[in-house]
Design a protein around this motif. Structure first.
Motif, short mmCIF file in Angstrom:
data_model
loop_
_atom_site.label_atom_id
_atom_site.label_comp_id
_atom_site.label_asym_id
_atom_site.label_seq_id
_atom_site.Cartn_x
_atom_site.Cartn_y
_atom_site.Cartn_z
N HIS A 263 0.81 -1.22 0.00
CA HIS A 263 0.00 0.00 0.00
C HIS A 263 0.85 1.27 0.00
N GLN B 93 -15.75 7.01 -1.97
CA GLN B 93 -15.46 5.80 -2.74
C GLN B 93 -14.10 5.94 -3.43
N PRO B 94 -13.35 4.84 -3.60
CA PRO B 94 -12.00 4.92 -4.17
C PRO B 94 -11.93 5.66 -5.51
N GLY B 95 -12.95 5.50 -6.33
CA GLY B 95 -12.93 6.14 -7.64
C GLY B 95 -12.99 7.66 -7.60
N HIS C 284 0.61 4.32 -2.67
CA HIS C 284 -0.47 4.02 -3.61
C HIS C 284 -1.80 4.48 -3.05
N LEU C 285 -2.60 5.10 -3.90
CA LEU C 285 -3.95 5.48 -3.49
C LEU C 285 -4.75 4.21 -3.21
N ARG C 286 -5.65 4.31 -2.26
CA ARG C 286 -6.44 3.13 -1.89
C ARG C 286 -7.38 2.72 -3.01
N GLN C 287 -7.58 1.43 -3.09
CA GLN C 287 -8.52 0.86 -4.05
C GLN C 287 -9.68 0.18 -3.33
N GLN C 288 -9.91 0.58 -2.09
CA GLN C 288 -10.96 0.00 -1.29
C GLN C 288 -11.60 1.07 -0.41
#
Length: 409
Positions: free
Chosen positions: A173, A200-202, A176-180
């Motif tokens: 991690h 939300q991750p997006g 890195h930006l979170r993907q969760q």
């Protein structure tokens, strides 16, 4: 402006929300009933843009903010004048304040470590996992200052990568930006009932791009800009872990970028640490549309940092003065004199580090340490015949005494 109740208000766009459905998955420890309760609808935050935010302060808030920034700038000047702009001790003194700030920032997240263990960790000789984490926080702070002139997404990712390098099990991690989804609450398996559910991750990348645009503006009062930027970053919560410490490193990058602290680092997180309840309440108020409380928290933290930072500088400088008196019988060409300024940054030291700092041989490094021990400046506390370490008890005591003043209230 003021509310009808007389409390200060600084309007900012409040959080929006969007509805989702969560299916709780078993972690092997949660009961079926809890999993069932954890499944269902929930709301996650939508962070409004602030890059074009209009900020209007009333007279009281403007004066308070300017006074706080002036206190930090005065401290920066004091540290320089106390030691001399060209003094070899200025760099180490700045570094030790950076370390103190890193320790304070980590303590907000329940990571406590004594000065000796922190110094040993920097020599890679500590048995404390917390110390290694705090050393990584120092590296994140250093990266923040190094990248202050280019505050963009890459800079933020670099700070986070440095921070997480000391946290075992989180390597994937780091940087890195979170993907969760992440949330602040008691349940590890569901955001339902959480006190705060991050975006939300997006949505994270666009929100950070807007934040960096806001940080690049030059038309805002610096303290207000810094406080709002910090609160916005914590609200975006862009990482799986380390958001608080990265966000506080970002504070120092902004203060350096805006030329408030150009020579040293003030322990601003130490000020926030004294009032953690009101700090978190201020973040909640910000998310509800009022930035006044978080600006007030930062103003108080800045004044505390400036005042106690001066005291810390004085105490550490006194230790150096006392050491010079003990070393008065040494000839001025003795290698020990070249080591002395570095003891503020490295109150626990070994021959390998001395050789690197002075760019000299191991034999000369050993001789310098022996001279410092003979004059009573350093003491050898490892008891080893090999891999020996020496420490300056007075400097360690000063740092631990300062840390003891940062107890939560």
């Amino acid at each position: 402006m003021e509310t009808p109740e007389g409390t200060l208000s600084l309007p900012v766009p409040p959080l929006g929300y969007e509805n989702h459905t969560w299916i709780a998955e078993s972690d092997g420890m949660t009961s079926r009933a809890a999993l069932a309760a954890g499944s269902g609808p929930y709301r996650s935050a939508v962070v409004p843009p602030i890059s074009k935010l209009s900020v209007q302060l009333n007279g009281t808030m403007s004066a308070d903010s300017e006074e706080a920034i002036a206190a930090l700038a005065s401290f920066d000047h004091y540290a320089t004048s106390k030691l001399g702009a060209q003094s070899t001790t200025l760099g180490p003194m700045s570094a030790v304040l950076l370390r103190t700030e890193s320790t304070s920032s980590s303590q907000i997240e329940n990571l406590t470590v004594g000065a000796r263990q922190l110094a040993l960790a920097e020599l890679d000789q500590s048995t404390s996992d917390n110390a290694r984490v705090v050393v990584a926080n120092v590296r994140a702070m250093e990266a923040a200052l190094r990248l202050a002139d280019q505050l963009d997404l890459d800079a933020i990712l670099t700070m986070h990568a440095e921070l997480m390098s000391g946290q075992r099990g989180w390597e994937e991690h780091a940087g890195h930006l979170r993907q969760q989804l992440v949330w602040v609450g008691r349940s590890a398996v569901s955001p339902r009932g959480a006190s705060f559910v991050a975006p939300q991750p997006g949505l994270v990348a666009a929100a950070l791009a807007d934040l960096t645009d806001f940080m690049h503006r030059d038309d805002l009062p610096v303290l207000v800009q810094t406080a709002i930027a910090h609160a916005q970053f914590e609200t975006i919560h862009p990482f799986v872990d380390g958001n608080g410490r990265t966000g506080r490193a970002l504070v120092h990058a902004l203060l350096r970028a805006k030329s408030v602290l150009t020579q040293t680092t003030a322990p601003v997180s130490a000020g926030l640490l004294r009032r953690t309840d009101s700090y978190f309440e201020a973040l909640t108020a910000y998310r509800s549309g009022n930035a006044a409380p978080i600006v007030a928290e930062f103003a108080g933290a800045a004044r505390f940092a400036a005042r106690t930072g001066e005291d810390l500088v004085d105490s550490l400088a006194d230790q150096l003065d006392a050491a010079r008196q003990r070393m008065s019988s040494l000839r001025r060409q003795a290698a020990a004199w070249k080591v002395l300024p570095h003891l503020v940054t490295h109150p626990v030291i070994n021959a390998h580090l001395v050789a690197r700092l002075l760019d000299t041989s191991g034999t000369t490094a050993q001789r310098a340490l022996a001279q410092l021990a003979e004059t009573g400046v350093l003491s050898e506390r490892s008891g080893f015949k090999r891999n020996r370490v020496w420490q300056h008890d007075g400097i360690l005591r000063v740092l631990d005494d300062y840390a003891s003043t940062l107890t939560r209230r």
